[in-house]
Enzyme design. Structure first.
Site, PDB file in Angstrom:
ATOM      1  N   ASP A  71     -38.963  38.246 -11.097  1.00 27.44           N
ATOM      2  CA  ASP A  71     -39.272  37.077 -10.945  1.00 27.44           C
ATOM      3  C   ASP A  71     -41.041  37.376 -10.717  1.00 27.44           C
ATOM      4  O   ASP A  71     -41.659  37.260  -9.039  1.00 27.44           O
ATOM      5  CB  ASP A  71     -39.543  35.971  -9.814  1.00 27.44           C
ATOM      6  CG  ASP A  71     -39.942  34.726  -9.360  1.00 27.44           C
ATOM      7  OD1 ASP A  71     -40.898  34.619 -10.214  1.00 27.44           O
ATOM      8  OD2 ASP A  71     -39.422  33.679  -9.273  1.00 27.44           O
ATOM      9  N   HIS A 107     -61.646  52.965 -19.526  1.00 29.23           N
ATOM     10  CA  HIS A 107     -61.222  51.587 -20.340  1.00 29.23           C
ATOM     11  C   HIS A 107     -61.998  51.433 -22.044  1.00 29.23           C
ATOM     12  O   HIS A 107     -61.687  51.138 -22.484  1.00 29.23           O
ATOM     13  CB  HIS A 107     -62.079  49.592 -20.299  1.00 29.23           C
ATOM     14  CG  HIS A 107     -61.051  49.038 -18.914  1.00 29.23           C
ATOM     15  ND1 HIS A 107     -59.924  48.819 -18.995  1.00 29.23           N
ATOM     16  CD2 HIS A 107     -62.117  49.194 -17.747  1.00 29.23           C
ATOM     17  CE1 HIS A 107     -59.881  48.397 -17.825  1.00 29.23           C
ATOM     18  NE2 HIS A 107     -60.477  48.710 -17.084  1.00 29.23           N
ATOM     19  N   LYS A 142     -55.888  42.070  -7.250  1.00 29.59           N
ATOM     20  CA  LYS A 142     -55.231  42.025  -8.949  1.00 29.59           C
ATOM     21  C   LYS A 142     -55.031  43.531  -8.969  1.00 29.59           C
ATOM     22  O   LYS A 142     -54.047  43.567  -9.599  1.00 29.59           O
ATOM     23  CB  LYS A 142     -56.529  41.484  -9.171  1.00 29.59           C
ATOM     24  CG  LYS A 142     -56.072  40.650 -10.514  1.00 29.59           C
ATOM     25  CD  LYS A 142     -56.984  41.643 -11.477  1.00 29.59           C
ATOM     26  CE  LYS A 142     -56.112  41.363 -12.933  1.00 29.59           C
ATOM     27  NZ  LYS A 142     -56.386  42.467 -14.054  1.00 29.59           N
ATOM     28  N   GLU A 172     -53.227  44.991 -20.911  1.00 28.91           N
ATOM     29  CA  GLU A 172     -54.091  45.280 -20.567  1.00 28.91           C
ATOM     30  C   GLU A 172     -54.074  46.923 -20.567  1.00 28.91           C
ATOM     31  O   GLU A 172     -53.557  47.503 -20.081  1.00 28.91           O
ATOM     32  CB  GLU A 172     -54.380  45.174 -18.394  1.00 28.91           C
ATOM     33  CG  GLU A 172     -55.677  45.112 -17.958  1.00 28.91           C
ATOM     34  CD  GLU A 172     -56.150  44.808 -17.043  1.00 28.91           C
ATOM     35  OE1 GLU A 172     -55.366  44.143 -16.872  1.00 28.91           O
ATOM     36  OE2 GLU A 172     -56.767  45.641 -15.995  1.00 28.91           O
TER      37      GLU A 172
END
Ligand code: MEV
Length: 410
Positions: A264, A362, A248, A72
């Site tokens: 993990d 972005h 998130k 990302e």
């Protein structure tokens, strides 16, 4: 820095060998087919991800360069930006609990109400059976609890035996699972019950990490911005739809570092989200307050189970390089850095949301990607990306037009 300069910098910083530096330059060569095939079933190859480093992290008075593997755009820039802001007020302060994990054995058909007490009185024996199976990781205690069968499965009242394990510098999953299986027949004998599930719990609430940092109002753009960030925090605290997106964002940073160091990350994710709903409502995993000086104080408390020995750390050479770049000496060090990265990531996201919005950041990488997919190469990529941003027209068709006008061919 260009690629070679970055590699030379890291080589020097982490004392990387020639072959480790080569591996960083060509990470796909790190895991060949034989290795993949030993790690998973039906292997067909590897799935590479971009690997970068976030800079500027000062955590408990020590500087860190943080390896991050992610697809990302903006994550590494966002982390580095927040790390830089936090530096001016002393960086991140983090504290990790001892790495205590929980293994669970579910016992059904337990007829005696005092079976739990019998388990507790056999603690030393059970702990010693468990510890026969591990040289480093150590079982330290055993607890019991009764739970009801809420789905009418027929299990009736279940006795859950929980073994506490100090996993030291390992994540500990394999050792705990082995211990749970090892003590289950003795538990069946003691309780006259039937052992069903024997496995670790990924809800690692005894392995919490706490991290905080102050972000000065001047560095954020003033008091009004601090207020707007607090409004956004209030939204993420109270509304599950916003909380999931906020968290998130936190995990954007945490997962990228976890992947680069072979952790993990599913276990970290599962525990984080459960912890975010520990009061019965899913909320922002970070908390934000205004200090008496009007600055912004951010805190993140989160369960983090990670290891720097065992598991994939011994198998994937890139993981060892990631750990070397970080220079961590214990699993707790790694957990603390992970928490700082999560907090940093969240600060940058909510700062952008409270000010210019997230699309601006972005845009540059997005425009570069569009330019590349339209066929631009070399210097042309940045020239075309900047022009599309200036024009507010970031589309493949526009990128192709510019390529044609500049090069004379498509
Ligand atoms: C994007 O991957 C993450 C953000 O949506 C997080 C947030 O909204 O807080 C920017």
């Amino acid at each position: 820095m260009n690629k070679d300069e970055r590699l030379a910098f890291l080589r020097n910083l982490a004392d990387l060998s020639e072959s480790e530096t080569k591996l960083l330059a060509d990470p796909c060569s790190g895991i060949n087919f034989e290795m993949s095939n030993r790690m998973i079933e039906n292997a067909i190859g590897t799935m590479p991800l971009p690997l970068g480093v976030a800079t500027g992290f000062l955590i408990n008075g020590k500087d860190y360069v943080v390896p991050m593997a992610t697809e990302e755009p903006s994550i590494i820039a966002a982390c580095s930006k927040a790390a830089k802001i936090a530096r001016s007020s002393g960086g991140f302060r983090a504290y990790a609990d001892k790495p205590i994990m929980i293994g669970q054995v579910q016992l059904v058909s337990v007829a005696f109400p005092d079976a739990g007490l019998k388990v507790i009185s056999n603690k030393p024996k059970l702990i010693s059976i468990a510890n026969n199976y591990s040289r480093t990781v150590k079982a330290t205690d055993i607890n019991v609890k009764w739970i009801d069968d809420q789905v009418a499965s027929g299990a009736g009242k279940m006795l859950i035996v929980e073994i506490l394990v100090d996993t030291k510098d390992a994540m500990g999953a394999n050792a705990i699972n082995t211990m749970c299986e090892a003590i289950s027949s003795e538990l069946e004998r003691i309780t006259d019950g039937e052992a069903v599930v024997k496995v670790l719990s990924n809800y690692t609430t005894r392995r919490l990490v706490r991290c905080n940092a102050i972000f000065r109002k001047e560095d954020l753009g003033g008091e009004r911005i601090v207020d707007r960030i607090l409004y956004s925090y209030s939204f993420a605290y109270s509304d599950v739809y916003r909380a999931v997106t906020n968290n998130k964002g936190v995990m954007n940073g945490i997962d990228a570092l976890a992947v680069a160091t072979g952790q993990d990350f599913r276990a970290i994710e599962a525990a984080a989200h459960a912890y975010a709903s520990r009061d019965g409502t899913y909320r922002s995993i970070t908390t934000w307050k205004k200090t008496n000086d009007g600055d912004l104080l951010g805190e993140l408390e989160i369960p983090i189970a990670v290891g720097i020995v065992g598991g994939v750390t011994n198998v994937n050479p890139l993981v060892m390089i990631g750990l070397k770049i970080l220079g961590v000496k214990s699993s707790s060090d790694l957990a603390m850095i992970i928490s700082a990265v999560g907090l940093a990531q969240n600060l940058s996201a909510i700062l952008a949301l409270a000010t210019v919005g997230i699309q601006k950041g972005h845009m540059k990488l997005h425009a570069r990607n569009i330019a590349i997919s339209a066929g631009a190469q070399g210097n042309l990529v940045d020239i075309i990306a900047s022009r599309m941003i200036r024009e507010g027209n970031i589309r493949s068709s526009r990128a192709k037009e510019i390529i044609l006008s500049m090069t004379g061919h498509e």
